[in-house]
Write an enzyme that holds these catalytic residues in place. Sequence first.
Site, PDB file in Angstrom:
ATOM      1  N   SER A 197       0.841  -1.202   0.000  1.00 41.71           N
ATOM      2  CA  SER A 197       0.000   0.000   0.000  1.00 41.71           C
ATOM      3  C   SER A 197       0.872   1.246   0.000  1.00 41.71           C
ATOM      4  O   SER A 197       1.997   1.238   0.491  1.00 41.71           O
ATOM      5  CB  SER A 197      -0.882   0.032   1.245  1.00 41.71           C
ATOM      6  OG  SER A 197      -1.613  -1.160   1.375  1.00 41.71           O
TER       7      SER A 197
HETATM    8  N1  SAH Z   1       0.167  -4.876   4.342  1.00 42.05           N
HETATM    9  C1  SAH Z   1       0.787  -5.341   3.140  1.00 42.05           C
HETATM   10  C2  SAH Z   1      -0.110  -5.135   1.943  1.00 42.05           C
HETATM   11  C3  SAH Z   1      -0.210  -6.361   1.118  1.00 42.05           C
HETATM   12  S1  SAH Z   1      -1.445  -6.365  -0.111  1.00 42.05           S
HETATM   13  C4  SAH Z   1       2.169  -4.742   2.950  1.00 42.05           C
HETATM   14  O1  SAH Z   1       2.572  -3.887   3.745  1.00 42.05           O
HETATM   15  O2  SAH Z   1       2.856  -5.165   2.026  1.00 42.05           O
HETATM   16  C5  SAH Z   1      -2.696  -7.365   0.653  1.00 42.05           C
HETATM   17  C6  SAH Z   1      -2.351  -8.774   0.935  1.00 42.05           C
HETATM   18  O3  SAH Z   1      -3.526  -9.397   1.432  1.00 42.05           O
HETATM   19  C7  SAH Z   1      -1.899  -9.611  -0.243  1.00 42.05           C
HETATM   20  O4  SAH Z   1      -0.623 -10.104   0.005  1.00 42.05           O
HETATM   21  C8  SAH Z   1      -2.919 -10.740  -0.311  1.00 42.05           C
HETATM   22  O5  SAH Z   1      -2.368 -11.998  -0.680  1.00 42.05           O
HETATM   23  C9  SAH Z   1      -3.441 -10.764   1.113  1.00 42.05           C
HETATM   24  N2  SAH Z   1      -4.738 -11.407   1.315  1.00 42.05           N
HETATM   25  C10 SAH Z   1      -5.861 -11.348   0.552  1.00 42.05           C
HETATM   26  N3  SAH Z   1      -6.839 -12.102   1.101  1.00 42.05           N
HETATM   27  C11 SAH Z   1      -6.321 -12.632   2.256  1.00 42.05           C
HETATM   28  C12 SAH Z   1      -6.820 -13.503   3.262  1.00 42.05           C
HETATM   29  N4  SAH Z   1      -8.065 -13.994   3.225  1.00 42.05           N
HETATM   30  N5  SAH Z   1      -6.015 -13.845   4.274  1.00 42.05           N
HETATM   31  C13 SAH Z   1      -4.747 -13.363   4.349  1.00 42.05           C
HETATM   32  N6  SAH Z   1      -4.210 -12.555   3.426  1.00 42.05           N
HETATM   33  C14 SAH Z   1      -4.987 -12.184   2.389  1.00 42.05           C
END
Ligand code: SAH
Length: 274
Positions: free
Chosen positions: A121
């Site tokens: 993000s």
């Molecule tokens: N906070 C992260 C943002 C990652 S983007 C950072 O700082 O990099 C969001 C993430 O949510 C992705 O990696 C995706 O695989 C994950 N995601 C989506 N659905 C999910 C679920 N049900 N459980 C765990 N992770 C999930």
Amino acid sequence: MKRHTPPAPAPRPRPGFPARLPTAGSPAASSSGGQPRSALAGGPGRAAPGPAVASSPGGVGMDSQAVRSAMVRRLQAQGVSHPAVLAAMGAVERHRFVDTALAGQAYEDTSLPIGLAQTISKPSVVARMVELICQGRSERLGRVLEIGTGCGYQAAVLSHVSREVYTIERLRGLHEKARENLRPFRLSNVHLLFGDGMLGFAQGAPYAAIIAAAGGEDIPAAWVEQLAVGGRLVAPAHTVAGRQNLVVIDKTAAGVQHTVLEAVHFVPLKSGVA
Ligand code: SAH
């Protein structure tokens, strides 16, 4: 690099590190005896994520602290004001969480690819969400649950404002990447979990705050259940007309209050693991 001491003992046993997710249907942890908003302001859990002067991956420069400070000033200009949030954003070396080729853009206000079609993000969104969970609190939060570890950046930011961070990722490749990324920071209050975050993580409940980095149609009921009374959940969710907005849920003794905030663009919340 400064190491930080382990967090204060919890009132009841918690999973070890690395923790393992429950299978669906395993008993939820007691929701009593939690610590909705801990009073460990600046306490021993406050970790320093490595030296202020970075070792220059990808040519970020010898003084990544100056670049981060400029980013923090931009965040302030955009309205972020919570001192602990600004300090955390100024401390965590975002360039260490992206590919070397992208490190030069790490302090721009942009989301960046982290592999497997996911993105980190943008800093203003991370700061906004972390500020929402810290709002009205000058002390460090208790336990925080993050859904969507991704590259681990936001988990590192959360480790500065909370006593303990449980963070769940459903893609094994990213779960492992986050472990690699976070290793040098030695944040012993960050617990990386591999599993479906739609189920939350009952063993760590109740949480002072829950923060999701992926957006679904609805806020899963498990998250609201696992939120402490007095706690706050911040997540992107689909609202009317297919739009995605930030949603805040405050859980009080009197009930649960929903607030819909600005439109956002997060990757989809998916069920199951891959
Ligand atoms: N906070 C992260 C943002 C990652 S983007 C950072 O700082 O990099 C969001 C993430 O949510 C992705 O990696 C995706 O695989 C994950 N995601 C989506 N659905 C999910 C679920 N049900 N459980 C765990 N992770 C999930």
